[in-house]
Design a protein around this motif. Sequence first.
Motif, PDB file in Angstrom:
ATOM      1  N   VAL A 104       0.869  -1.178   0.000  1.00 51.12           N
ATOM      2  CA  VAL A 104       0.000   0.000   0.000  1.00 51.12           C
ATOM      3  C   VAL A 104       0.904   1.227   0.000  1.00 51.12           C
ATOM      4  CG1 VAL A 104      -1.798   1.262   1.213  1.00 51.12           C
ATOM      5  CG2 VAL A 104      -1.817  -1.239   1.233  1.00 51.12           C
ATOM      6  N   GLN A 105       0.915   1.944  -1.081  1.00 46.80           N
ATOM      7  CA  GLN A 105       1.841   3.066  -1.256  1.00 46.80           C
ATOM      8  C   GLN A 105       1.075   4.374  -1.432  1.00 46.80           C
ATOM      9  OE1 GLN A 105       5.207   2.719  -1.107  1.00 46.80           O
ATOM     10  NE2 GLN A 105       5.054   0.499  -0.792  1.00 46.80           N
ATOM     11  N   GLY A 106       1.795   5.460  -1.236  1.00 41.55           N
ATOM     12  CA  GLY A 106       1.238   6.775  -1.512  1.00 41.55           C
ATOM     13  C   GLY A 106       0.346   7.341  -0.425  1.00 41.55           C
ATOM     14  N   LEU A 107       0.319   6.717   0.743  1.00 42.22           N
ATOM     15  CA  LEU A 107      -0.511   7.227   1.844  1.00 42.22           C
ATOM     16  C   LEU A 107       0.320   8.078   2.789  1.00 42.22           C
ATOM     17  CD1 LEU A 107      -2.578   4.052   2.854  1.00 42.22           C
ATOM     18  CD2 LEU A 107      -3.355   5.988   1.485  1.00 42.22           C
ATOM     19  N   PRO A 108      -0.287   9.098   3.386  1.00 42.73           N
ATOM     20  CA  PRO A 108       0.442   9.838   4.433  1.00 42.73           C
ATOM     21  C   PRO A 108       0.613   8.967   5.669  1.00 42.73           C
ATOM     22  CG  PRO A 108      -1.838  10.594   4.298  1.00 42.73           C
ATOM     23  CD  PRO A 108      -1.631   9.653   3.149  1.00 42.73           C
ATOM     24  N   ALA A 109       1.639   9.267   6.454  1.00 44.32           N
ATOM     25  CA  ALA A 109       1.925   8.463   7.642  1.00 44.32           C
ATOM     26  C   ALA A 109       0.738   8.429   8.603  1.00 44.32           C
ATOM     27  CB  ALA A 109       3.160   9.013   8.355  1.00 44.32           C
ATOM     28  N   LEU A 110      -0.044   9.508   8.644  1.00 53.37           N
ATOM     29  CA  LEU A 110      -1.187   9.579   9.549  1.00 53.37           C
ATOM     30  C   LEU A 110      -2.227   8.504   9.247  1.00 53.37           C
ATOM     31  CD1 LEU A 110      -2.107  11.384  11.903  1.00 53.37           C
ATOM     32  CD2 LEU A 110      -3.422  12.726  10.258  1.00 53.37           C
ATOM     33  N   ILE A 111      -2.256   8.045   8.000  1.00 57.51           N
ATOM     34  CA  ILE A 111      -3.185   6.971   7.619  1.00 57.51           C
ATOM     35  C   ILE A 111      -2.461   5.632   7.500  1.00 57.51           C
ATOM     36  CG2 ILE A 111      -4.729   6.146   5.798  1.00 57.51           C
ATOM     37  CD1 ILE A 111      -5.336   9.050   5.140  1.00 57.51           C
TER      38      ILE A 111
END
Length: 345
Positions: A104-111
């Motif tokens: 799972v790529q491209g997500l901000p660390a918060l998610i």
Amino acid sequence: MITTNRVKRLLPILSPLIAIASALLVGAILILCARANPIVAYTALFQESLSTYFGLGNTLTKMTPLLFASLGVLVALRAGQFNIGGEGQIYLGALGSTLIGLYVQGLPALIHIPLSLLAGFLLGAIWGWIPGYLKAMRGVNEVITTLLLNYIAVNLVSYLVQNPLKAPAAPSPYSPLIAKSAQLPIILPGSLAHAGILLALIAAGILWVLLVRSPLGYQISAVGFNPNAARYAGISVQRTIMLVMALAGGLAGLAGGTEVMGLKFRLFEQVSPGYGFDAIAIAFLSRGSVFGVLLTSLFFAALRSGANVMQRSAGVPVTVVYAIQGLAVLFIAISLAVERRINID
């Protein structure tokens, strides 16, 4: 004058302390047999692991999976179930967090971080629910099923990191690095301590509220004390057992997830050096207390963290540390037998 009733009330608090002190005393005898100085050895062990910056960071790092896994054993024990499968649940949790961190790529660390933790929790929970279902619906002993599932989980992870998950050109079995956005932040700069310890402490607080201050905690305790009486009172024993075992597996899964996300950043063939089995000893030493689990997890983590320093400073083999852990469990078993005799009398 100390009355018999007061002694009975103090025994659950004193017996773990006496067990640990007795284990350290016998450990000192073992150190003497190794022709070393116990005072020098213990000073090096605990000073390094608790009073130095890097040593404390290392202790907190080792405490994180121990605390998560031992909370899983504890919550199962409160319902009268013996979760011996913490090791396998750790491996499955590590696998779940790794898969989200890798694919799972491209997500901000918060998610990305909560999603990876959730995956670790869910895979561990499934691995805990399986023996819970077999116990509740089929009457299969959970000790056997949780123990056997350990081997399946360990070999499953071993196969995956040697084949489909193996990093390209890796000299030994391990996966590629997980995404930066799925990695837990360091809380003590320059050390190994990561935010996983904060999550473990939060989990301990939530579990305490659940067990002590909620109706569900009452149901869990009722099933643990007397399943027949709980069933007569309208509590679904089967559902409670499955829920508790799933929760136990999920907590152990978080132990594996935080190891990958906060320390190793990839999935190795050997995820855990036996944290799941240490968790059993910690839960028994804590006598069913969440606070006791906190203290005992810290003690076991300090032993693991300072063992190598003790070996270098005092010439004491690291195996003495594992002997101390085993002796602590032996002495707590003896104290339980003595306490039972006192209660009978």
